[in-house]
Design a protein around this motif. Structure first.
Motif, PDB file in Angstrom:
ATOM      1  N   ARG A   6       6.518  10.181 -14.004  1.00 56.88           N
ATOM      2  CA  ARG A   6       5.249   9.509 -14.284  1.00 56.88           C
ATOM      3  C   ARG A   6       4.725   9.901 -15.667  1.00 56.88           C
ATOM      4  NH1 ARG A   6       1.892  10.283  -8.690  1.00 56.88           N
ATOM      5  NH2 ARG A   6       3.074   8.788  -7.461  1.00 56.88           N
ATOM      6  N   TYR A  51      -7.604   2.796 -17.411  1.00 55.23           N
ATOM      7  CA  TYR A  51      -6.428   2.567 -16.568  1.00 55.23           C
ATOM      8  C   TYR A  51      -5.217   2.169 -17.400  1.00 55.23           C
ATOM      9  CZ  TYR A  51      -3.536   0.440 -12.892  1.00 55.23           C
ATOM     10  OH  TYR A  51      -2.507   0.101 -12.048  1.00 55.23           O
ATOM     11  N   GLY A  57       0.911   6.409 -11.662  1.00 57.92           N
ATOM     12  CA  GLY A  57       0.299   7.401 -10.783  1.00 57.92           C
ATOM     13  C   GLY A  57      -1.065   6.961 -10.279  1.00 57.92           C
ATOM     14  N   ARG A  58      -1.511   5.782 -10.692  1.00 57.63           N
ATOM     15  CA  ARG A  58      -2.778   5.233 -10.207  1.00 57.63           C
ATOM     16  C   ARG A  58      -2.526   3.801  -9.756  1.00 57.63           C
ATOM     17  NH1 ARG A  58      -7.419   6.249 -14.449  1.00 57.63           N
ATOM     18  NH2 ARG A  58      -5.977   5.328 -15.928  1.00 57.63           N
ATOM     19  N   THR A  59      -3.389   3.315  -8.892  1.00 53.49           N
ATOM     20  CA  THR A  59      -3.272   1.947  -8.398  1.00 53.49           C
ATOM     21  C   THR A  59      -4.666   1.346  -8.251  1.00 53.49           C
ATOM     22  OG1 THR A  59      -2.182   0.546  -6.766  1.00 53.49           O
ATOM     23  CG2 THR A  59      -3.279   2.516  -5.925  1.00 53.49           C
ATOM     24  N   LYS A 111       1.913  -6.190 -13.437  1.00 48.61           N
ATOM     25  CA  LYS A 111       1.133  -5.701 -12.289  1.00 48.61           C
ATOM     26  C   LYS A 111      -0.330  -5.462 -12.633  1.00 48.61           C
ATOM     27  CE  LYS A 111       4.841  -3.577  -9.642  1.00 48.61           C
ATOM     28  NZ  LYS A 111       5.361  -2.336  -9.073  1.00 48.61           N
ATOM     29  N   SER A 127      -2.330   6.917  -6.877  1.00 53.91           N
ATOM     30  CA  SER A 127      -1.340   6.245  -6.021  1.00 53.91           C
ATOM     31  C   SER A 127      -1.036   7.015  -4.755  1.00 53.91           C
ATOM     32  CB  SER A 127      -0.030   6.044  -6.787  1.00 53.91           C
ATOM     33  OG  SER A 127      -0.229   5.185  -7.853  1.00 53.91           O
ATOM     34  N   ASP A 128      -1.161   8.329  -4.808  1.00 52.14           N
ATOM     35  CA  ASP A 128      -0.820   9.117  -3.632  1.00 52.14           C
ATOM     36  C   ASP A 128      -1.986   9.288  -2.668  1.00 52.14           C
ATOM     37  OD1 ASP A 128      -2.237  10.710  -5.337  1.00 52.14           O
ATOM     38  OD2 ASP A 128      -0.833  12.379  -5.322  1.00 52.14           O
ATOM     39  N   ALA A 132      -4.445   4.160  -0.583  1.00 54.50           N
ATOM     40  CA  ALA A 132      -3.971   3.319  -1.683  1.00 54.50           C
ATOM     41  C   ALA A 132      -2.907   2.339  -1.204  1.00 54.50           C
ATOM     42  CB  ALA A 132      -3.421   4.175  -2.821  1.00 54.50           C
ATOM     43  N   SER A 133      -2.073   2.749  -0.281  1.00 58.25           N
ATOM     44  CA  SER A 133      -1.005   1.865   0.176  1.00 58.25           C
ATOM     45  C   SER A 133      -1.536   0.709   1.020  1.00 58.25           C
ATOM     46  CB  SER A 133       0.037   2.653   0.959  1.00 58.25           C
ATOM     47  OG  SER A 133      -0.561   3.210   2.107  1.00 58.25           O
TER      48      SER A 133
END
Length: 140
Positions: A6, A51, A57-59, A111, A127-128, A132-133
């Motif tokens: 990342r 962003y 590592g971010r979403t 994206k 993202s973790d 987030a998912s």
């Protein structure tokens, strides 16, 4: 190892795409803040600028409290600034896709387009993060 990947992707991104895109978002944000009435779009533009500087590592997830006001605001944003920023992302993605190392960065460019078009009612999270998912900040 994921953290190192990342970091490397973010550094390459910062040099090749992040800085020019962040400057475009900062310019849009400053213009929006000068016009007073469009301050919410300015704040969203500043959020997106941070962003696009360091995206891996971010979403982006939907804010559960976003309503009709965000939807109407997003339509106005698309007409005024969103379409021009999307053109910048597409041009940058095309340039990045020419090289093998640029292909993942070009995919990341594509994206980012949804938040570019509809910045209001969205939130940027690591993202973790558990929720987030799910694509919604309300799920824990």
């Amino acid at each position: 190892m994921r953290g190192l990947l990342r970091f490397v992707l973010n550094v390459i991104w910062l040099i090749l795409a992040g800085l020019p895109l962040a400057l475009a978002y900062l310019l849009a944000g400053v213009i929006c803040c000068i016009l007073i009435v469009t301050i919410p779009w300015g704040i969203a533009s500043f959020r997106i600028a941070s962003y696009v500087l360091w995206p891996f590592g971010r979403t982006v997830v939907q804010r559960p409290t976003a309503g009709l006001g965000s939807a109407v605001g997003n339509v106005i944003w698309i007409l005024v600034a969103g379409i021009w920023l999307v053109i910048g992302h597409i041009a940058s993605a095309a340039a990045l896709a020419v090289t093998i190392i640029g292909i993942p960065l070009a995919i990341a460019e594509i994206k980012i387009i949804p938040i570019t078009l509809t910045p209001l009612g969205r939130q940027i999270v690591p993202s973790d993060t558990v929720f987030a998912s799910y694509g919604n900040a309300g799920h824990v």
